[in-house]
Design a protein around this motif. Structure first.
Motif, mmCIF file in Angstrom:
data_model
loop_
_atom_site.group_PDB
_atom_site.id
_atom_site.type_symbol
_atom_site.label_atom_id
_atom_site.label_comp_id
_atom_site.label_asym_id
_atom_site.label_seq_id
_atom_site.Cartn_x
_atom_site.Cartn_y
_atom_site.Cartn_z
ATOM 1 N N ASN B 58 -19.917 11.868 37.710
ATOM 2 C CA ASN B 58 -20.079 13.306 37.478
ATOM 3 C C ASN B 58 -20.867 13.963 38.609
ATOM 4 O O ASN B 58 -20.523 15.050 39.075
ATOM 5 C CB ASN B 58 -20.794 13.534 36.150
ATOM 6 N N ILE B 59 -21.936 13.285 39.042
ATOM 7 C CA ILE B 59 -22.753 13.822 40.138
ATOM 8 C C ILE B 59 -21.894 13.962 41.393
ATOM 9 O O ILE B 59 -21.955 14.973 42.101
ATOM 10 C CB ILE B 59 -23.963 12.891 40.395
ATOM 11 N N ARG B 60 -21.044 12.951 41.649
ATOM 12 C CA ARG B 60 -20.175 12.985 42.824
ATOM 13 C C ARG B 60 -19.158 14.139 42.699
ATOM 14 O O ARG B 60 -18.952 14.905 43.639
ATOM 15 C CB ARG B 60 -19.445 11.641 42.978
ATOM 16 N N ALA B 61 -18.539 14.252 41.516
ATOM 17 C CA ALA B 61 -17.521 15.297 41.311
ATOM 18 C C ALA B 61 -18.127 16.692 41.502
ATOM 19 O O ALA B 61 -17.527 17.559 42.147
ATOM 20 C CB ALA B 61 -16.918 15.173 39.916
ATOM 21 N N ALA B 62 -19.334 16.910 40.970
ATOM 22 C CA ALA B 62 -19.971 18.229 41.096
ATOM 23 C C ALA B 62 -20.213 18.566 42.565
ATOM 24 O O ALA B 62 -19.930 19.678 43.014
ATOM 25 C CB ALA B 62 -21.292 18.253 40.325
ATOM 26 N N GLY B 63 -20.703 17.586 43.324
ATOM 27 C CA GLY B 63 -20.977 17.802 44.748
ATOM 28 C C GLY B 63 -19.705 18.106 45.528
ATOM 29 O O GLY B 63 -19.664 19.027 46.345
ATOM 30 N N GLU B 64 -18.654 17.317 45.233
ATOM 31 C CA GLU B 64 -17.395 17.493 45.970
ATOM 32 C C GLU B 64 -16.726 18.823 45.654
ATOM 33 O O GLU B 64 -16.184 19.489 46.538
ATOM 34 C CB GLU B 64 -16.425 16.351 45.640
ATOM 35 N N LEU B 65 -16.759 19.200 44.369
ATOM 36 C CA LEU B 65 -16.094 20.442 43.959
ATOM 37 C C LEU B 65 -16.993 21.663 44.143
ATOM 38 O O LEU B 65 -16.540 22.801 44.037
ATOM 39 C CB LEU B 65 -15.674 20.347 42.479
ATOM 40 N N GLY B 66 -18.288 21.425 44.382
ATOM 41 C CA GLY B 66 -19.233 22.531 44.512
ATOM 42 C C GLY B 66 -19.418 23.302 43.214
ATOM 43 O O GLY B 66 -19.634 24.514 43.224
ATOM 44 N N VAL B 67 -19.340 22.583 42.074
ATOM 45 C CA VAL B 67 -19.508 23.235 40.768
ATOM 46 C C VAL B 67 -20.744 22.668 40.070
ATOM 47 O O VAL B 67 -21.201 21.572 40.408
ATOM 48 C CB VAL B 67 -18.264 23.041 39.861
ATOM 49 N N PRO B 68 -21.299 23.406 39.081
ATOM 50 C CA PRO B 68 -22.471 22.898 38.358
ATOM 51 C C PRO B 68 -22.184 21.543 37.713
ATOM 52 O O PRO B 68 -21.088 21.318 37.194
ATOM 53 C CB PRO B 68 -22.728 23.963 37.297
ATOM 54 N N MET B 69 -23.188 20.652 37.732
ATOM 55 C CA MET B 69 -22.987 19.308 37.182
ATOM 56 C C MET B 69 -22.972 19.329 35.659
ATOM 57 O O MET B 69 -22.428 18.424 35.044
ATOM 58 C CB MET B 69 -24.057 18.361 37.703
ATOM 59 N N CYS B 70 -23.553 20.370 35.033
ATOM 60 C CA CYS B 70 -23.528 20.490 33.567
ATOM 61 C C CYS B 70 -23.236 21.928 33.205
ATOM 62 O O CYS B 70 -23.645 22.849 33.918
ATOM 63 C CB CYS B 70 -24.875 20.071 32.973
ATOM 64 N N GLN B 71 -22.513 22.124 32.074
ATOM 65 C CA GLN B 71 -22.180 23.510 31.709
ATOM 66 C C GLN B 71 -23.402 24.269 31.224
ATOM 67 O O GLN B 71 -23.415 25.493 31.237
ATOM 68 C CB GLN B 71 -21.045 23.567 30.677
ATOM 69 N N ASP B 72 -24.453 23.558 30.776
ATOM 70 C CA ASP B 72 -25.709 24.247 30.476
ATOM 71 C C ASP B 72 -26.499 24.378 31.776
ATOM 72 O O ASP B 72 -27.216 23.456 32.179
ATOM 73 C CB ASP B 72 -26.535 23.526 29.415
ATOM 74 N N THR B 73 -26.335 25.518 32.431
ATOM 75 C CA THR B 73 -27.001 25.737 33.715
ATOM 76 C C THR B 73 -28.416 26.269 33.513
ATOM 77 O O THR B 73 -29.061 26.711 34.458
ATOM 78 C CB THR B 73 -26.172 26.697 34.595
ATOM 79 N N GLY B 74 -28.896 26.226 32.270
ATOM 80 C CA GLY B 74 -30.307 26.441 31.987
ATOM 81 C C GLY B 74 -30.777 27.878 32.040
ATOM 82 O O GLY B 74 -29.997 28.822 32.150
ATOM 83 N N VAL B 75 -32.113 28.011 31.906
ATOM 84 C CA VAL B 75 -32.767 29.297 32.164
ATOM 85 C C VAL B 75 -33.569 29.120 33.454
ATOM 86 O O VAL B 75 -33.985 28.019 33.786
ATOM 87 C CB VAL B 75 -33.701 29.735 31.006
ATOM 88 N N PRO B 76 -33.774 30.237 34.201
ATOM 89 C CA PRO B 76 -34.428 30.122 35.504
ATOM 90 C C PRO B 76 -35.948 29.981 35.404
ATOM 91 O O PRO B 76 -36.628 30.904 34.965
ATOM 92 C CB PRO B 76 -34.048 31.429 36.213
ATOM 93 N N VAL B 77 -36.455 28.820 35.799
ATOM 94 C CA VAL B 77 -37.902 28.615 35.943
ATOM 95 C C VAL B 77 -38.168 28.559 37.444
ATOM 96 O O VAL B 77 -37.541 27.769 38.153
ATOM 97 C CB VAL B 77 -38.371 27.321 35.255
ATOM 98 N N ILE B 78 -39.058 29.437 37.905
ATOM 99 C CA ILE B 78 -39.228 29.647 39.345
ATOM 100 C C ILE B 78 -40.675 29.369 39.754
ATOM 101 O O ILE B 78 -41.611 29.809 39.075
ATOM 102 C CB ILE B 78 -38.900 31.121 39.710
ATOM 103 N N TYR B 79 -40.842 28.652 40.860
ATOM 104 C CA TYR B 79 -42.174 28.442 41.438
ATOM 105 C C TYR B 79 -42.164 29.032 42.842
ATOM 106 O O TYR B 79 -41.381 28.613 43.691
ATOM 107 C CB TYR B 79 -42.508 26.954 41.477
ATOM 108 N N LEU B 80 -43.057 30.020 43.061
ATOM 109 C CA LEU B 80 -43.164 30.662 44.378
ATOM 110 C C LEU B 80 -44.435 30.195 45.064
ATOM 111 O O LEU B 80 -45.495 30.146 44.442
ATOM 112 C CB LEU B 80 -43.271 32.177 44.227
ATOM 113 N N THR B 81 -44.311 29.868 46.346
ATOM 114 C CA THR B 81 -45.510 29.639 47.152
ATOM 115 C C THR B 81 -45.569 30.769 48.170
ATOM 116 O O THR B 81 -44.598 30.974 48.918
ATOM 117 C CB THR B 81 -45.421 28.286 47.886
#
Lengths: 189, 278
Positions: B58-81
């Motif tokens: 799955n990890i390989r397929a996501a990288g090759e196709l350039g698509v998200p590895m899971c359909q739950d793409t989450g909520v955005p948690v952001i860390y800024l420096t």
């Protein structure tokens, strides 16, 4: 289990009764996605496809331009109390993640199996899929029933038609391991 | 030192946030790939080996196709420096939200953010207090995106233990995974925050997920071994690897307190950091 991979094609027949929990299967042919809302709709309005030997996939896919982009499994246990009518109409298999409860384990006896597909593997799934049709599209993308042609999707039999359940075996192992800690037990699982 | 142009900063930060989100959704960090690969080789349960095989494909397929590895793409948690010459203004928060909206359309991401009470979906993964943005000072200007899916996040727990219960921390961590079972899509990575305050412990537990997972202290190794004795295994099908790593972060706390937070993360420990070019 043995090392061999069993090839199956939908619609499934009595061959599913010979599967054992832990068997690796590659499934081809038409399957139908359904989550909570689709189950409720089918109970009310009937099943919009031929249920004889059919396989249901617990999945809310991402569809774009009539193609399956991402289609990993959702938690099957949410459908524990919603699935009985499907087996009565001839459904032989459910695909999902995390296993199902004792109700479904009983309902599957002599009828069908629960297949596990690896959680999060949405890209792998879509690379084995061709979108064919859709029912109940008004329920929205995640809850609609999508008819999808599979090409050898790699699955494992989680619950077989004889009442064997490898999820339950893993839970028993976890119970025993957790009981080794002294003190009060946790608040149910 | 030149004063940076605010509009350029906003555009650059939005762009960096978009790129970090796409990278995080599609590709896993090297240390995460390493622990998944090591576990896949070491796993002895044949069913679990099949699950690892699917995860790696799955990890390989996501990288090759350039698509998200899971359909739950989450909520955005952001860390800024942010470096000394970048002022901390509302503009930075707005820029990150711009980047999240663009990522939602272009990656694409599933719109997951809803109002907590009405459950109305904003459609663009932003909302009140969302993205969740954490800021700290530094030398480089960077943005880190940690997309957090619900399956694992929902299994997270916090406890205010007694100061005398330091030896109960292991039981709490193991209990959290025991109660979670198959639901967080194991094999998981477990972030543990110990000390600080009620809210601070939870923040530490999440930050721990950003630490390199291919190195652990003796204490983290002990916690990992204890969790793996449960035998839940990949996807709850049984096996040697219920967890791939445990990472602990600590902070000073009140002499009368022992806050412990456990943040569960599925095998897809997604995060990516991009430098903001201005």
């Amino acid at each position: 289990m043995s090392g061999k991979v069993i090839q199956l094609r939908t619609p499934l027949g009595p061959e599913v009764l010979e599967l054992h929990a832990g068997d690796r299967v590659e499934l081809s042919g038409l399957v139908f996605t359904a989550r909570d809302e689709a189950h409720l709709r089918m109970q009310k309005e009937g099943i919009p496809f031929d249920p004889k030997g059919a396989v249901i996939y617990h999945c809310g896919p991402v569809i774009q331009d009539k193609r399956v982009i991402a289609a990993g499994p959702t938690t099957s246990a949410r459908m524990n109390e919603l699935s009985g009518f499907l087996f009565e109409k001839g459904v032989r298999g459910l695909i999902g993640k995390g296993g199902m409860g004792a109700t479904v384990r009983e309902q599957l006896k002599g009828r069908g199996v629960n297949f596990a597909f690896t959680g999060g593997c949405a890209a792998l799934a879509s690379s084995h899929m061709t979108l064919m049709d859709v029912f109940f599209e008004d329920l929205g993308m995640a809850e609609a029933v999508w008819a999808i042609e599979l090409d050898r999707l790699p699955l494992v039999v989680g619950i077989d038609a004889h009442g064997n359940d490898i999820f339950d075996a893993a839970r028993d192992h976890a119970d025993a391991a957790f009981r080794s800690y002294p003190g009060k037990p946790p608040h149910g699982r | 030192m030149q004063t940076p142009d605010p509009s350029r900063i906003r555009t650059a930060l939005a762009d960096a946030t978009f790129r970090a989100y796409r990278e995080a959704a599609v590709r896993l960090p090297v240390d995460v790939l390493k622990v998944i690969g090591n576990a896949a080789r070491a796993e002895t349960n044949p069913v679990a080996r099949g699950e690892f095989s699917n995860i790696l494909q799955n990890i390989r397929a996501a990288g090759e196709l350039g698509v998200p590895m899971c359909q739950d793409t989450g909520v955005p948690v952001i860390y800024l420096t942010i470096p000394p010459d970048v002022p901390l203004t509302q503009d930075l928060y707005d820029a990150v939200a711009d980047g999240v909206r663009r990522a939602t359309k272009e990656v694409p991401l599933r719109p997951n953010v809803v109002d907590p009470l009405t459950r109305h979906n904003s459609g663009d993964n932003t909302g009140e207090g969302m993205p969740a943005i954490h800021v700290k000072p530094g030398e480089q200007f960077t943005v880190t995106v940690l997309p957090k899916g619900a399956g694992a996040e929902n299994m997270s727990r916090i406890a205010m233990l007694l100061p005398s219960q330091v030896d109960q921390i292991e039981k709490f961590v193991v209990e959290t995974m025991y109660l979670a079972g198959s639901r967080p899509c194991p094999p998981v990575i477990i972030g543990v925050g110990i000390g600080g305050t009620f809210d601070g412990a939870a923040a530490l537990a999440k930050e721990a997920l950003l630490e390199p997972v291919d190195e652990m202290t003796a204490y983290e190794e002990e916690l990992l071994a204890a969790v793996n004795r449960l035998g839940i295994g990949p996807m709850g099908l049984g096996g040697d690897f219920t967890a791939l790593a445990v990472k602990v972060k600590t902070a000073g706390c009140h002499t009368a307190s022992l806050p412990v937070a456990v943040n569960i993360q599925c095998w897809a420990n997604r995060h990516a950091t991009v430098e903001v070019k201005r």
